[in-house]
Design a protein around this motif. Structure first.
Motif, PDB file in Angstrom:
ATOM      1  N   TYR A  76       6.863   3.641  -0.531  1.00 12.66           N
ATOM      2  CA  TYR A  76       7.517   2.404  -0.983  1.00 12.66           C
ATOM      3  C   TYR A  76       7.034   1.927  -2.356  1.00 12.66           C
ATOM      4  CZ  TYR A  76       3.080   1.748   1.075  1.00 12.66           C
ATOM      5  OH  TYR A  76       1.777   1.943   1.366  1.00 12.66           O
ATOM      6  N   ARG A  77       5.943   2.527  -2.864  1.00 11.54           N
ATOM      7  CA  ARG A  77       5.438   2.131  -4.204  1.00 11.54           C
ATOM      8  C   ARG A  77       6.179   3.031  -5.185  1.00 11.54           C
ATOM      9  NH1 ARG A  77       1.103  -0.912  -4.568  1.00 11.54           N
ATOM     10  NH2 ARG A  77       0.269  -0.402  -2.513  1.00 11.54           N
ATOM     11  N   GLY A 125       9.853   3.405   3.467  1.00  9.92           N
ATOM     12  CA  GLY A 125       8.988   2.298   3.892  1.00  9.92           C
ATOM     13  C   GLY A 125       8.077   2.579   5.068  1.00  9.92           C
ATOM     14  N   ILE A 126       8.384   3.625   5.836  1.00  6.02           N
ATOM     15  CA  ILE A 126       7.555   3.912   7.010  1.00  6.02           C
ATOM     16  C   ILE A 126       6.382   4.782   6.570  1.00  6.02           C
ATOM     17  CG2 ILE A 126       7.505   5.000   9.302  1.00  6.02           C
ATOM     18  CD1 ILE A 126       9.245   2.454   9.146  1.00  6.02           C
ATOM     19  N   VAL A 127       5.183   4.281   6.784  1.00  2.00           N
ATOM     20  CA  VAL A 127       4.005   4.990   6.285  1.00  2.00           C
ATOM     21  C   VAL A 127       3.920   6.386   6.928  1.00  2.00           C
ATOM     22  CG1 VAL A 127       1.484   5.000   6.271  1.00  2.00           C
ATOM     23  CG2 VAL A 127       2.722   2.915   5.706  1.00  2.00           C
ATOM     24  N   GLY A 155      -0.112   8.040   0.306  1.00  4.95           N
ATOM     25  CA  GLY A 155      -1.296   7.218   0.113  1.00  4.95           C
ATOM     26  C   GLY A 155      -2.462   7.701   0.955  1.00  4.95           C
ATOM     27  N   ASP A 156      -3.647   7.176   0.664  1.00  2.00           N
ATOM     28  CA  ASP A 156      -4.827   7.530   1.469  1.00  2.00           C
ATOM     29  C   ASP A 156      -4.628   7.078   2.920  1.00  2.00           C
ATOM     30  OD1 ASP A 156      -5.189   5.102  -0.356  1.00  2.00           O
ATOM     31  OD2 ASP A 156      -6.580   4.610   1.270  1.00  2.00           O
ATOM     32  N   GLY A 157      -3.958   5.923   3.107  1.00  2.00           N
ATOM     33  CA  GLY A 157      -3.696   5.457   4.469  1.00  2.00           C
ATOM     34  C   GLY A 157      -2.704   6.365   5.170  1.00  2.00           C
ATOM     35  N   ALA A 158      -1.643   6.717   4.474  1.00  2.00           N
ATOM     36  CA  ALA A 158      -0.620   7.597   5.055  1.00  2.00           C
ATOM     37  C   ALA A 158      -1.208   8.939   5.449  1.00  2.00           C
ATOM     38  CB  ALA A 158       0.516   7.802   4.048  1.00  2.00           C
ATOM     39  N   GLN A 161      -1.694   9.764   9.172  1.00  2.00           N
ATOM     40  CA  GLN A 161      -0.612   9.826  10.157  1.00  2.00           C
ATOM     41  C   GLN A 161      -0.504  11.230  10.754  1.00  2.00           C
ATOM     42  OE1 GLN A 161       0.217   7.083  11.258  1.00  2.00           O
ATOM     43  NE2 GLN A 161       2.119   6.349  10.406  1.00  2.00           N
ATOM     44  N   ASN A 185      -6.030   5.417  -3.634  1.00  2.00           N
ATOM     45  CA  ASN A 185      -6.355   4.200  -4.388  1.00  2.00           C
ATOM     46  C   ASN A 185      -7.376   3.353  -3.619  1.00  2.00           C
ATOM     47  OD1 ASN A 185      -4.835   3.034  -2.367  1.00  2.00           O
ATOM     48  ND2 ASN A 185      -3.124   2.459  -3.684  1.00  2.00           N
ATOM     49  N   PHE A 187      -7.488   2.024  -0.731  1.00  2.00           N
ATOM     50  CA  PHE A 187      -7.100   0.999   0.245  1.00  2.00           C
ATOM     51  C   PHE A 187      -5.780   1.344   0.931  1.00  2.00           C
ATOM     52  CE2 PHE A 187      -9.852  -1.157  -2.683  1.00  2.00           C
ATOM     53  CZ  PHE A 187     -10.673  -1.884  -1.833  1.00  2.00           C
ATOM     54  N   ALA A 188      -5.712   1.006   2.205  1.00  2.00           N
ATOM     55  CA  ALA A 188      -4.457   0.994   2.937  1.00  2.00           C
ATOM     56  C   ALA A 188      -4.238  -0.476   3.304  1.00  2.00           C
ATOM     57  CB  ALA A 188      -4.539   1.860   4.187  1.00  2.00           C
ATOM     58  N   MET A 189      -3.370  -1.142   2.609  1.00  2.00           N
ATOM     59  CA  MET A 189      -3.246  -2.606   2.649  1.00  2.00           C
ATOM     60  C   MET A 189      -4.640  -3.199   2.442  1.00  2.00           C
ATOM     61  SD  MET A 189      -0.238  -3.248   5.467  1.00  2.00           S
ATOM     62  CE  MET A 189       0.172  -4.875   4.964  1.00  2.00           C
ATOM     63  N   HIS A 254      -1.864  -5.399  -2.403  1.00  2.00           N
ATOM     64  CA  HIS A 254      -1.100  -4.294  -1.798  1.00  2.00           C
ATOM     65  C   HIS A 254       0.382  -4.371  -2.167  1.00  2.00           C
ATOM     66  CE1 HIS A 254       0.685  -1.602   1.082  1.00  2.00           C
ATOM     67  NE2 HIS A 254       1.402  -2.594   1.547  1.00  2.00           N
TER      68      HIS A 254
HETATM   69  C1  LIG Z   1       4.322   3.422  10.425  1.00  2.00           C
HETATM   70  C2  LIG Z   1       3.899   2.225   9.641  1.00  2.00           C
HETATM   71  N1  LIG Z   1       2.785   1.566  10.009  1.00  2.00           N
HETATM   72  C3  LIG Z   1       2.380   0.482   9.304  1.00  2.00           C
HETATM   73  C4  LIG Z   1       3.087   0.056   8.225  1.00  2.00           C
HETATM   74  C5  LIG Z   1       2.602  -1.149   7.423  1.00  2.00           C
HETATM   75  N2  LIG Z   1       2.003  -0.665   6.170  1.00  2.00           N
HETATM   76  C6  LIG Z   1       2.729  -0.724   5.039  1.00  2.00           C
HETATM   77  S1  LIG Z   1       1.860  -0.072   3.752  1.00  2.00           S
HETATM   78  C7  LIG Z   1       0.526   0.256   4.690  1.00  2.00           C
HETATM   79  C8  LIG Z   1      -0.708   0.863   4.071  1.00  2.00           C
HETATM   80  C9  LIG Z   1      -0.523   2.234   3.497  1.00  2.00           C
HETATM   81  O1  LIG Z   1      -1.551   2.539   2.592  1.00  2.00           O
HETATM   82  P1  LIG Z   1      -1.552   3.835   1.710  1.00  2.00           P
HETATM   83  O2  LIG Z   1      -0.902   4.955   2.441  1.00  2.00           O
HETATM   84  O3  LIG Z   1      -2.945   4.053   1.260  1.00  2.00           O
HETATM   85  O4  LIG Z   1      -0.601   3.497   0.483  1.00  2.00           O
HETATM   86  P2  LIG Z   1      -0.788   2.449  -0.711  1.00  2.00           P
HETATM   87  O5  LIG Z   1      -0.123   1.174  -0.273  1.00  2.00           O
HETATM   88  O6  LIG Z   1      -2.228   2.296  -0.980  1.00  2.00           O
HETATM   89  O7  LIG Z   1      -0.043   3.033  -1.862  1.00  2.00           O
HETATM   90  C10 LIG Z   1       0.744  -0.133   6.008  1.00  2.00           C
HETATM   91  C11 LIG Z   1      -0.243   0.008   7.083  1.00  2.00           C
HETATM   92  C12 LIG Z   1       4.258   0.751   7.880  1.00  2.00           C
HETATM   93  N3  LIG Z   1       5.001   0.402   6.832  1.00  2.00           N
HETATM   94  N4  LIG Z   1       4.621   1.854   8.582  1.00  2.00           N
END
Ligand SMILES: Cc1ncc(C[n+]2csc(CCOP(=O)(O)OP(=O)(O)O)c2C)c(N)n1
Ligand SMILES: [Mg+2]
Length: 340
Positions: A76-77, A125-127, A155-158, A161, A185, A187-189, A254
């Motif tokens: 989504y970024r 939009g879905i991580v 992302g690091d958060g993604a 998954q 980056n 952070f995940a949020m 975020h």
């Molecule tokens: C499946 C799912 N879980 C939770 C969310 C809510 N959410 C949106 S962004 C995000 C964090 C992701 O962080 P990262 O992958 O590091 O990407 P960044 O925002 O740092 O670019 C979360 C948990 C979502 N959009 N989809």
């Protein structure tokens, strides 16, 4: 255009290329700042996430890709990638503002930019959700025997998954020409890397699948460009996946609605990260090397800021979609008449 008479010392790029890289990063930063401004004015609804601080990654990597041929997909970024790939900035800005002149007729919004002509596959939009899709895009290229490289940013958060690991497995099993580019980056949020990743060296996760993997500095555009050229060439040549962890940092919250970043990181940390600002870094390198003067760079800043201003005003002049079109363009073959 800025003067760049002397050849830069110790920099591998020509003065013209350095200025081009600088201009691209500055354009993205101003574009994103304008989006923030539009959001605060209530002209952008829903969610909106900027690329501020991460510019060197997109710019450096995009340099290695063949325009109109190689594929890119991201989460989504997603404003910077299409802008770098040749998309119309007015259509990107209009989409973020939900206007009819946007890439998705104003119905996708900031998180759903899509430009097939320039091979930008979104905007998701879905991580983690776009990673199997990106893997499928790479499969298509392989199946059709086209030498397109697919870059799938995540992302690091993604990266945590489950479906990401399934995708690594299939890409390795089927030798797909895809680059999983993890933008770490930190952070995940509001969750810091150390709190969401059992091992914070995310590049290592490719190794069990036999995927060539490495970590690179994403705050240095010249380094990213060099590394990306090598990696993209390797993938095109060898027709196999690659995992690159790109270390960068987001300077803003975020998303535009995150006004509480001091809850999860300190001002000192942000200030330290600002010292690594990719734009400031390239500016210093260019001035030190004699590739440009500070006045040259200020002129570029002014030009790009003005360019973004014009884009914003044009996008703002575009109307919102008519309510009667609410069901159009949602699914290709479903209409209200069909009872859906
Ligand atoms: C499946 C799912 N879980 C939770 C969310 C809510 N959410 C949106 S962004 C995000 C964090 C992701 O962080 P990262 O992958 O590091 O990407 P960044 O925002 O740092 O670019 C979360 C948990 C979502 N959009 N989809
Ligand atoms: Mg992150």
């Amino acid at each position: 255009m800025a003067k760049a008479a002397k050849a830069p010392k110790e920099l591998s790029e020509t003065p013209e290329k350095l200025i081009d890289l600088y201009r691209q990063m500055v354009f993205i930063r101003f574009f994103e700042k304008k989006c923030n401004f539009a959001y605060r004015q209530g002209k952008i609804g829903g969610y909106m996430h900027t690329y501020i601080g991460m510019e060197a990654t997109g710019v450096g990597f995009n340099e290695a890709l063949r325009p109109g041929w190689d594929n890119v997909i991201t989460a989504y970024r997603d404003h910077a990638q299409p802008l770098l790939m040749g998309s119309d900035p007015l259509k990107v800005m209009a989409e973020t503002m939900g206007r009819v002149d946007g890439y998705s007729n104003g119905k996708g919004g900031s998180m759903h930019i899509y430009d097939f002509e320039n091979r930008f596959f979104g905007g998701w939009g879905i991580v983690g959700g776009h990673i199997p899709i990106g893997t499928g895009v790479a499969f298509t290229a392989k199946y059709k025997k086209e030498d397109r490289v697919t870059v799938c940013y995540l992302g690091d958060g993604a990266a945590n998954q489950g479906v990401v690991f399934e995708s690594y497995n299939m890409a390795a099993l089927w030798d797909l020409p895809i680059i999983y580019a993890i933008e770490n980056n930190e952070f995940a949020m509001g969750t810091r890397l150390e709190y969401h990743a059992s091992d914070t060296e995310l590049y290592k996760r490719g190794i069990p699948f036999g995927i060539k993997s490495e970590r690179i500095d994403g705050m240095d555009v010249l380094q990213v460009k060099e590394d990306a050229a090598r990696i993209v060439e390797w993938v095109r040549e060898n027709q196999k996946p690659y995992l690159v962890e790109i270390m960068n940092y987001r300077y803003e919250g975020h998303g535009a609605a995150d006004n509480d970043r001091q809850l999860y990181r300190t001002k000192e940390e942000e200030e330290e990260a600002m010292l690594r600002d990719p734009i400031g870094r390239l500016a210093r390198q260019m001035v030190d090397a004699g590739a440009a003067t500070e006045a040259d760079l200020e002129k570029i800043d002014d030009e790009e800021e003005e360019r973004v201003e014009v884009i914003f005003e044009q996008a703002d002049a575009s109307p919102h979609p008519d309510p009667s079109e609410v069901y159009d363009h949602v699914y290709t073959d479903m209409t209200p008449e069909m009872g859906h």
